[in-house]
Design a protein around this motif. Structure first.
Motif, mmCIF file in Angstrom:
data_model
loop_
_atom_site.group_PDB
_atom_site.id
_atom_site.type_symbol
_atom_site.label_atom_id
_atom_site.label_comp_id
_atom_site.label_asym_id
_atom_site.label_seq_id
_atom_site.Cartn_x
_atom_site.Cartn_y
_atom_site.Cartn_z
ATOM 1 N N LYS A 207 0.895 -1.264 -0.021
ATOM 2 C CA LYS A 207 0.053 0.097 -0.061
ATOM 3 C C LYS A 207 0.715 1.314 -0.018
ATOM 4 N N LYS A 208 1.853 1.150 0.327
ATOM 5 C CA LYS A 208 2.941 2.291 0.489
ATOM 6 C C LYS A 208 3.348 2.586 -0.719
ATOM 7 N N LEU A 209 3.450 1.402 -1.373
ATOM 8 C CA LEU A 209 4.076 1.751 -2.885
ATOM 9 C C LEU A 209 3.116 2.357 -3.793
ATOM 10 N N THR A 334 -5.679 3.828 2.628
ATOM 11 C CA THR A 334 -5.435 4.969 1.936
ATOM 12 C C THR A 334 -6.400 6.235 2.582
ATOM 13 N N GLU A 335 -7.653 5.737 2.739
ATOM 14 C CA GLU A 335 -8.231 6.870 3.340
ATOM 15 C C GLU A 335 -7.843 7.212 4.768
ATOM 16 N N ASN A 336 -7.270 6.350 5.503
ATOM 17 C CA ASN A 336 -6.453 6.717 6.797
ATOM 18 C C ASN A 336 -5.569 7.385 6.559
ATOM 19 N N ILE A 337 -4.936 7.431 5.680
ATOM 20 C CA ILE A 337 -3.461 8.091 5.575
ATOM 21 C C ILE A 337 -3.968 9.553 5.052
ATOM 22 N N LEU A 338 -4.913 9.418 4.189
ATOM 23 C CA LEU A 338 -5.142 11.072 3.511
ATOM 24 C C LEU A 338 -6.203 11.586 4.322
ATOM 25 N N GLU A 339 -6.965 11.151 5.320
ATOM 26 C CA GLU A 339 -7.951 11.965 5.757
ATOM 27 C C GLU A 339 -7.825 12.064 7.508
ATOM 28 N N GLY A 340 -6.916 11.530 7.781
ATOM 29 C CA GLY A 340 -6.504 11.688 9.447
ATOM 30 C C GLY A 340 -5.921 13.039 9.846
#
Length: 358
Positions: A207-209, A334-340
């Motif tokens: 997911k990081k990639l 992805t949403e956690n990384i972008l939205e938090g």
């Protein structure tokens, strides 16, 4: 009559090509804006400042596309300067002057949308302050670009009125080259800002990639800027601006698309789950009756297991995003990384008391 006003049918022009590119890219960017709005409003119930910015940005890009198409009717795209009718020069220059603010604001807009979205997951501290500093610097750079652009000539009308014989203009090639060079610098900074945070994050490598690849798409905009610089160097007369304007239309629409792509991940997740078996559909229906889990701002619906009374547990690092708690590996969506608002630590301590029996 040919594509260009006051010309014959056999006059060569790339006006239809420019029009086709502008229409297709503007529609494509509109689709991504609408999908983003659906995700942010319909699924996440979390329409933010960056979403509003990208929406306004699309209207600026669409305005630039409309102005560019109109300009092709007055001569943009003609191959030979001798084919440009004298009666078209006034409108040709005036429409081109009108297009500059649309272009500059659209370029600023998608960068601001990206930078503002970074603030969702960059924790407080030095790196967050750097991001805010980049936001301010980007705004100041674009404002300076716009002010100089609209006042490139004195009097201003000298930019489109060929009957004015007195006045002066700044050299176009050095100005546009310097602005394009600075824009490249800001593009690289804006697109590269999230990489250190993502590289240090504890999400799964796969997911990081994916996330790095999504943000890395923005570097392609830098390639377009380099191409634009080459077209700037070729400016010798009015008609030489056609490639520059065409690549400008590509740049601002591609910037909008790149800014929207990372936010569409919940949409893929949503329909992927919707297409799964009846168990998943049943679970989704239950969530819908009590409040959709997507409204919580995260894909994950896993919650920590209940701790047995009287047992002891190690402290567990938790990732909290928009009021929804996800454990360890669940914080890598992805949403956690972008939205938090950032990655925080939460320690749960269970204290039990055994009463003595008399």
């Amino acid at each position: 009559m040919g594509w260009t006003y006051n010309t014959d049918d056999n006059v060569p022009t790339t006006g239809p090509l420019i029009t086709g590119v502008c229409v297709s890219l503007t529609l494509l960017s509109l689709i991504t804006v609408c999908l983003r709005a659906y995700v942010r409003i319909g699924l996440l119930k979390a329409f933010g400042v960056d979403d509003a910015i990208i929406s306004v940005t699309w209207f600026c890009a669409a305005g630039f596309a409309v102005v560019t198409i109109v300009q092709t009717k007055w001569g943009l795209g003609l191959k030979n300067i001798d084919d440009l009718p004298d009666e078209n020069i006034f409108n040709f220059g005036l429409v081109q002057y009108m297009g500059a603010p649309f272009y500059i604001t659209s370029i600023l807009g998608f960068k601001l949308a990206l930078l503002w979205s970074y603030l969702r997951f960059i924790p407080k501290g030095l790196y967050r302050n750097v991001t805010i500093g980049v936001i301010i610097s980007t705004i100041l750079h674009s404002c300076a670009f716009l002010i100089v652009q609209v006042n490139l000539c004195q009097p201003i009308s000298l930019q489109w009125d060929p009957t004015i014989t007195e006045g002066s203009c700044l050299p176009g090639v050095p100005f546009y080259t310097s602005m394009a060079s600075l824009t490249i610098v800001f593009d690289v900074i804006v697109m590269g800002l999230p990489f250190p945070i993502l590289l240090k994050s504890r999400i799964q490598n796969r997911k990081k990639l994916v996330l790095l690849g999504l943000f890395g798409l923005g570097l392609f905009i830098t390639v377009i800027q380099i191409i634009r610089i080459q077209t700037v160097k070729q400016l010798a007369n009015r008609l030489d601006s056609a490639p520059l304007i065409l690549w400008s239309a590509v740049e601002n629409n591609l910037g909008i698309i790149v800014a929207n792509i990372p936010t569409l991940a919940p949409l893929v997740k949503y329909y992927n789950e919707k297409s799964q078996g009846s168990n998943q559909m049943s679970g989704y229906a239950n969530h819908k009756t009590t409040g959709s889990r997507y409204a919580n701002g995260t894909w994950s619906n896993r919650t920590p297991k209940a701790m047995e009374l009287g047992s002891t547990h190690d402290a567990t690092e938790m990732g909290s995003f928009e009021g929804h708690i996800v454990k360890g590996g669940d914080a890598d969506s992805t949403e956690n990384i972008l939205e938090g608002p950032g990655i925080t630590k939460r320690v749960e301590v269970v204290i039990t008391r055994n009463e003595l029996r008399s």
